[in-house]
Design a protein around this motif. Structure first.
Motif, PDB file in Angstrom:
ATOM      1  N   LEU A  66       0.830  -1.209   0.000  1.00 23.00           N
ATOM      2  CA  LEU A  66       0.000   0.000   0.000  1.00 23.00           C
ATOM      3  C   LEU A  66       0.862   1.256   0.000  1.00 23.00           C
ATOM      4  O   LEU A  66       0.568   2.220  -0.690  1.00 23.00           O
ATOM      5  CB  LEU A  66      -0.935   0.010   1.213  1.00 23.00           C
ATOM      6  CG  LEU A  66      -2.127  -0.912   1.133  1.00 23.00           C
ATOM      7  CD1 LEU A  66      -2.864  -0.918   2.464  1.00 23.00           C
ATOM      8  CD2 LEU A  66      -3.061  -0.512   0.017  1.00 23.00           C
ATOM      9  N   ALA A  67       1.928   1.221   0.770  1.00 22.19           N
ATOM     10  CA  ALA A  67       2.773   2.410   0.879  1.00 22.19           C
ATOM     11  C   ALA A  67       3.490   2.733  -0.414  1.00 22.19           C
ATOM     12  O   ALA A  67       3.697   3.889  -0.748  1.00 22.19           O
ATOM     13  CB  ALA A  67       3.799   2.216   1.996  1.00 22.19           C
ATOM     14  N   PHE A  68       3.877   1.718  -1.170  1.00 21.50           N
ATOM     15  CA  PHE A  68       4.704   1.961  -2.338  1.00 21.50           C
ATOM     16  C   PHE A  68       4.003   1.766  -3.670  1.00 21.50           C
ATOM     17  O   PHE A  68       4.507   2.178  -4.679  1.00 21.50           O
ATOM     18  CB  PHE A  68       5.972   1.113  -2.275  1.00 21.50           C
ATOM     19  CG  PHE A  68       6.886   1.597  -1.197  1.00 21.50           C
ATOM     20  CD1 PHE A  68       7.658   2.720  -1.385  1.00 21.50           C
ATOM     21  CD2 PHE A  68       6.934   0.962   0.017  1.00 21.50           C
ATOM     22  CE1 PHE A  68       8.483   3.198  -0.395  1.00 21.50           C
ATOM     23  CE2 PHE A  68       7.753   1.430   1.026  1.00 21.50           C
ATOM     24  CZ  PHE A  68       8.529   2.541   0.817  1.00 21.50           C
ATOM     25  N   SER A  69       2.855   1.142  -3.694  1.00 15.85           N
ATOM     26  CA  SER A  69       2.173   0.943  -4.973  1.00 15.85           C
ATOM     27  C   SER A  69       1.360   2.154  -5.367  1.00 15.85           C
ATOM     28  O   SER A  69       1.295   2.519  -6.523  1.00 15.85           O
ATOM     29  CB  SER A  69       1.272  -0.290  -4.915  1.00 15.85           C
ATOM     30  OG  SER A  69       2.062  -1.439  -4.773  1.00 15.85           O
ATOM     31  N   THR A  89      17.639   0.642  -0.860  1.00 14.20           N
ATOM     32  CA  THR A  89      16.804   1.552  -0.072  1.00 14.20           C
ATOM     33  C   THR A  89      15.793   2.178  -1.012  1.00 14.20           C
ATOM     34  O   THR A  89      16.165   2.711  -2.057  1.00 14.20           O
ATOM     35  CB  THR A  89      17.633   2.669   0.591  1.00 14.20           C
ATOM     36  OG1 THR A  89      18.585   2.076   1.472  1.00 14.20           O
ATOM     37  CG2 THR A  89      16.747   3.622   1.369  1.00 14.20           C
ATOM     38  N   LEU A  90      14.513   2.098  -0.640  1.00 15.14           N
ATOM     39  CA  LEU A  90      13.430   2.697  -1.423  1.00 15.14           C
ATOM     40  C   LEU A  90      12.752   3.737  -0.555  1.00 15.14           C
ATOM     41  O   LEU A  90      12.345   3.448   0.576  1.00 15.14           O
ATOM     42  CB  LEU A  90      12.422   1.625  -1.852  1.00 15.14           C
ATOM     43  CG  LEU A  90      11.170   2.112  -2.590  1.00 15.14           C
ATOM     44  CD1 LEU A  90      11.540   2.789  -3.902  1.00 15.14           C
ATOM     45  CD2 LEU A  90      10.223   0.947  -2.829  1.00 15.14           C
ATOM     46  N   THR A 136      10.359   4.628   4.170  1.00  9.71           N
ATOM     47  CA  THR A 136      11.634   4.065   3.758  1.00  9.71           C
ATOM     48  C   THR A 136      11.611   2.569   3.994  1.00  9.71           C
ATOM     49  O   THR A 136      11.221   2.119   5.061  1.00  9.71           O
ATOM     50  CB  THR A 136      12.799   4.678   4.564  1.00  9.71           C
ATOM     51  OG1 THR A 136      12.778   6.093   4.393  1.00  9.71           O
ATOM     52  CG2 THR A 136      14.135   4.137   4.099  1.00  9.71           C
ATOM     53  N   VAL A 137      12.035   1.802   2.987  1.00 11.76           N
ATOM     54  CA  VAL A 137      12.151   0.353   3.130  1.00 11.76           C
ATOM     55  C   VAL A 137      13.529  -0.056   2.629  1.00 11.76           C
ATOM     56  O   VAL A 137      13.984   0.424   1.587  1.00 11.76           O
ATOM     57  CB  VAL A 137      11.044  -0.396   2.339  1.00 11.76           C
ATOM     58  CG1 VAL A 137      11.229  -1.895   2.441  1.00 11.76           C
ATOM     59  CG2 VAL A 137       9.666  -0.001   2.834  1.00 11.76           C
ATOM     60  N   GLY A 195      12.334  -1.151   7.640  1.00 13.32           N
ATOM     61  CA  GLY A 195      11.991   0.176   7.175  1.00 13.32           C
ATOM     62  C   GLY A 195      11.262   0.998   8.198  1.00 13.32           C
ATOM     63  O   GLY A 195      11.099   0.615   9.354  1.00 13.32           O
ATOM     64  N   THR A 196      10.803   2.153   7.747  1.00  9.87           N
ATOM     65  CA  THR A 196      10.062   3.092   8.565  1.00  9.87           C
ATOM     66  C   THR A 196       8.908   3.630   7.750  1.00  9.87           C
ATOM     67  O   THR A 196       9.096   4.058   6.608  1.00  9.87           O
ATOM     68  CB  THR A 196      10.969   4.281   8.988  1.00  9.87           C
ATOM     69  OG1 THR A 196      12.118   3.764   9.659  1.00  9.87           O
ATOM     70  CG2 THR A 196      10.223   5.252   9.872  1.00  9.87           C
TER      71      THR A 196
END
Length: 174
Positions: free
Chosen positions: A12-15, A120-121, A127-128, A166-167
């Motif tokens: 959810l956070a990155f898509s 790192t993304l 951040t993951v 991550g955070t």
């Protein structure tokens, strides 16, 4: 159950929503800059080195070194690029998303960027970190796993036990 929840949170956070993410235009021309270029015509490739910067549409890929593979076909005076292999302080920047790693492969035919080693993304305050990141440029979907491929080296971080960490940012509440 906890693993499923964390996986869902990462996705959810990155898509993002389909309307927020636009497909990358992998048909756009690729512009590059580098300190040095070595053309290897018989092998259908070029090796770029020294502060390499490649830009295609809204995506920029920076690295110390990059091998550009092409098909041998020339259209409108330009070779048809099929793959980019990058190494050394790799950074991929897209709107609202930055990824860093030791190595990256951009497969133009599949429209996929795969990043390896101390990944790192960063997106929207989240951040993951992991070992391997795959970005589907058609959907904008980013998948990161804890594979410990290619970690280590000066100035890099590695994951212990091949885990993703991550955070996530938390919205301010009243």
């Amino acid at each position: 159950m906890r693993t499923l929840f964390l996986f869902a949170a990462v996705m959810l956070a990155f898509s993002g929503s389909a309307s927020a993410q636009q497909a990358h235009n992998s048909n756009a021309p690729i512009n590059f800059g580098a300190d040095h270029i070595e053309l290897q015509d018989k092998a259908n490739r070029a090796v770029l080195s020294g502060k390499v910067s490649v830009k295609q549409a809204e995506m920029t890929l920076n690295a110390a070194r990059m091998t550009v593979s092409y098909t041998g076909q020339v259209v409108d005076g330009s070779p048809q690029v099929s793959r980019l292999d990058a190494s050394g302080g790799v950074t991929v920047t897209r709107p609202d998303q930055t990824a860093r790693s030791n190595f990256a492969v951009y497969d133009l035919n599949k429209r996929v960027v795969t990043m390896l080693g101390a990944v790192t993304l960063i997106q929207a305050g989240n951040t993951v970190n992991g070992g391997r990141l795959t970005i589907n440029l058609d959907t904008g979907r980013a998948i990161i796993d804890g594979s410990s491929v290619g970690g280590g080296g000066a100035g890099t971080t590695t994951n212990s036990g091949g885990r993703v960490s991550g955070t996530f940012s938390v919205p301010k509440r009243n």
